[in-house]
Design a protein around this motif. Structure first.
Motif, PDB file in Angstrom:
ATOM      1  N   ARG A  14       7.096  24.753   5.128  1.00 22.28           N
ATOM      2  CA  ARG A  14       6.262  23.742   4.470  1.00 22.28           C
ATOM      3  C   ARG A  14       4.917  23.681   5.192  1.00 22.28           C
ATOM      4  O   ARG A  14       4.724  24.344   6.198  1.00 22.28           O
ATOM      5  CB  ARG A  14       6.949  22.381   4.462  1.00 22.28           C
ATOM      6  CG  ARG A  14       7.266  21.858   5.841  1.00 22.28           C
ATOM      7  CD  ARG A  14       8.002  20.517   5.785  1.00 22.28           C
ATOM      8  NE  ARG A  14       8.496  20.150   7.087  1.00 22.28           N
ATOM      9  CZ  ARG A  14       9.671  20.517   7.586  1.00 22.28           C
ATOM     10  NH1 ARG A  14      10.476  21.252   6.881  1.00 22.28           N
ATOM     11  NH2 ARG A  14      10.036  20.142   8.786  1.00 22.28           N
ATOM     12  N   ASP A  15       4.005  22.873   4.671  1.00 22.33           N
ATOM     13  CA  ASP A  15       2.695  22.737   5.314  1.00 22.33           C
ATOM     14  C   ASP A  15       2.856  22.190   6.730  1.00 22.33           C
ATOM     15  O   ASP A  15       3.666  21.282   6.959  1.00 22.33           O
ATOM     16  CB  ASP A  15       1.806  21.792   4.509  1.00 22.33           C
ATOM     17  CG  ASP A  15       1.379  22.372   3.176  1.00 22.33           C
ATOM     18  OD1 ASP A  15       1.391  23.617   3.051  1.00 22.33           O
ATOM     19  OD2 ASP A  15       1.043  21.602   2.262  1.00 22.33           O
ATOM     20  N   PRO A  16       2.104  22.732   7.687  1.00 24.67           N
ATOM     21  CA  PRO A  16       2.162  22.220   9.063  1.00 24.67           C
ATOM     22  C   PRO A  16       1.715  20.759   9.132  1.00 24.67           C
ATOM     23  O   PRO A  16       0.850  20.317   8.384  1.00 24.67           O
ATOM     24  CB  PRO A  16       1.179  23.114   9.816  1.00 24.67           C
ATOM     25  CG  PRO A  16       1.045  24.339   8.979  1.00 24.67           C
ATOM     26  CD  PRO A  16       1.227  23.893   7.567  1.00 24.67           C
ATOM     27  N   ASP A  17       2.338  20.004  10.031  1.00 22.49           N
ATOM     28  CA  ASP A  17       2.005  18.602  10.267  1.00 22.49           C
ATOM     29  C   ASP A  17       1.129  18.533  11.517  1.00 22.49           C
ATOM     30  O   ASP A  17       1.580  18.872  12.613  1.00 22.49           O
ATOM     31  CB  ASP A  17       3.297  17.798  10.460  1.00 22.49           C
ATOM     32  CG  ASP A  17       3.049  16.335  10.730  1.00 22.49           C
ATOM     33  OD1 ASP A  17       2.077  15.783  10.184  1.00 22.49           O
ATOM     34  OD2 ASP A  17       3.833  15.737  11.495  1.00 22.49           O
ATOM     35  N   PHE A  33       5.709  22.669  12.808  1.00 19.52           N
ATOM     36  CA  PHE A  33       6.023  23.446  11.617  1.00 19.52           C
ATOM     37  C   PHE A  33       7.395  24.089  11.787  1.00 19.52           C
ATOM     38  O   PHE A  33       7.940  24.142  12.894  1.00 19.52           O
ATOM     39  CB  PHE A  33       4.951  24.518  11.366  1.00 19.52           C
ATOM     40  CG  PHE A  33       4.717  25.453  12.513  1.00 19.52           C
ATOM     41  CD1 PHE A  33       5.360  26.676  12.573  1.00 19.52           C
ATOM     42  CD2 PHE A  33       3.845  25.107  13.534  1.00 19.52           C
ATOM     43  CE1 PHE A  33       5.148  27.535  13.638  1.00 19.52           C
ATOM     44  CE2 PHE A  33       3.614  25.962  14.595  1.00 19.52           C
ATOM     45  CZ  PHE A  33       4.273  27.182  14.646  1.00 19.52           C
TER      46      PHE A  33
END
Length: 64
Positions: A14-17, A33
Protein backbone atom coordinates in the motif's frame (compact mmCIF):
# COMPACT_ATOMS: atom_id res chain seq x y z
CA UNK A 1 29.22 0.75 14.63
CA UNK A 2 27.95 -2.11 12.46
CA UNK A 3 25.13 -1.63 9.98
CA UNK A 4 23.23 -4.49 8.37
CA UNK A 5 22.09 -4.14 4.78
CA UNK A 6 19.01 -5.97 3.52
CA UNK A 7 17.74 -6.07 -0.06
CA UNK A 8 14.07 -7.01 -0.43
CA UNK A 9 12.57 -7.64 -3.83
CA UNK A 10 8.80 -7.75 -3.76
CA UNK A 11 5.67 -5.70 -4.11
CA UNK A 12 4.75 -2.61 -2.14
CA UNK A 13 1.43 -3.49 -0.50
CA UNK A 14 0.00 0.00 0.00
CA UNK A 15 1.06 3.65 -0.07
CA UNK A 16 3.87 4.41 2.41
CA UNK A 17 2.85 6.20 5.62
CA UNK A 18 5.11 9.22 6.21
CA UNK A 19 5.27 11.10 9.52
CA UNK A 20 7.43 13.91 10.88
CA UNK A 21 8.52 13.53 14.50
CA UNK A 22 10.05 16.16 16.81
CA UNK A 23 13.33 14.83 18.14
CA UNK A 24 14.62 17.39 20.58
CA UNK A 25 15.71 20.44 18.59
CA UNK A 26 15.18 18.94 15.12
CA UNK A 27 12.48 17.17 13.14
CA UNK A 28 13.03 13.76 11.59
CA UNK A 29 10.90 11.89 9.10
CA UNK A 30 9.89 8.26 9.40
CA UNK A 31 8.21 6.20 6.70
CA UNK A 32 6.42 2.89 7.28
CA UNK A 33 5.53 0.45 4.52
CA UNK A 34 4.92 -3.25 3.90
CA UNK A 35 6.57 -5.38 1.22
CA UNK A 36 5.06 -8.68 0.02
CA UNK A 37 7.72 -11.21 -1.01
CA UNK A 38 6.78 -14.48 -2.72
CA UNK A 39 8.94 -17.54 -2.15
CA UNK A 40 8.79 -21.04 -3.56
CA UNK A 41 9.79 -24.15 -1.65
CA UNK A 42 9.73 -27.89 -2.09
CA UNK A 43 7.65 -29.97 0.31
CA UNK A 44 8.73 -33.33 1.75
CA UNK A 45 6.53 -35.14 -0.76
CA UNK A 46 8.40 -33.47 -3.64
CA UNK A 47 5.68 -31.01 -4.64
CA UNK A 48 6.39 -27.31 -4.98
CA UNK A 49 4.45 -24.69 -3.05
CA UNK A 50 4.50 -20.90 -2.91
CA UNK A 51 4.04 -18.68 0.13
CA UNK A 52 3.92 -14.92 0.57
CA UNK A 53 5.83 -13.25 3.40
CA UNK A 54 4.61 -9.81 4.54
CA UNK A 55 7.54 -7.73 5.78
CA UNK A 56 6.82 -4.56 7.77
CA UNK A 57 9.51 -1.91 7.21
CA UNK A 58 10.36 1.36 8.89
CA UNK A 59 12.93 3.85 7.58
CA UNK A 60 14.22 6.97 9.36
CA UNK A 61 16.00 9.89 7.77
CA UNK A 62 19.44 10.85 9.01
CA UNK A 63 18.13 13.89 10.87
CA UNK A 64 20.86 16.02 9.32
Amino acid sequence: MYVNTVHLMGNLVRDPDIKVIDSGNKKVSVVRFTVAVNRSFKRKDGSWDEQTDWINCEAWDSGA
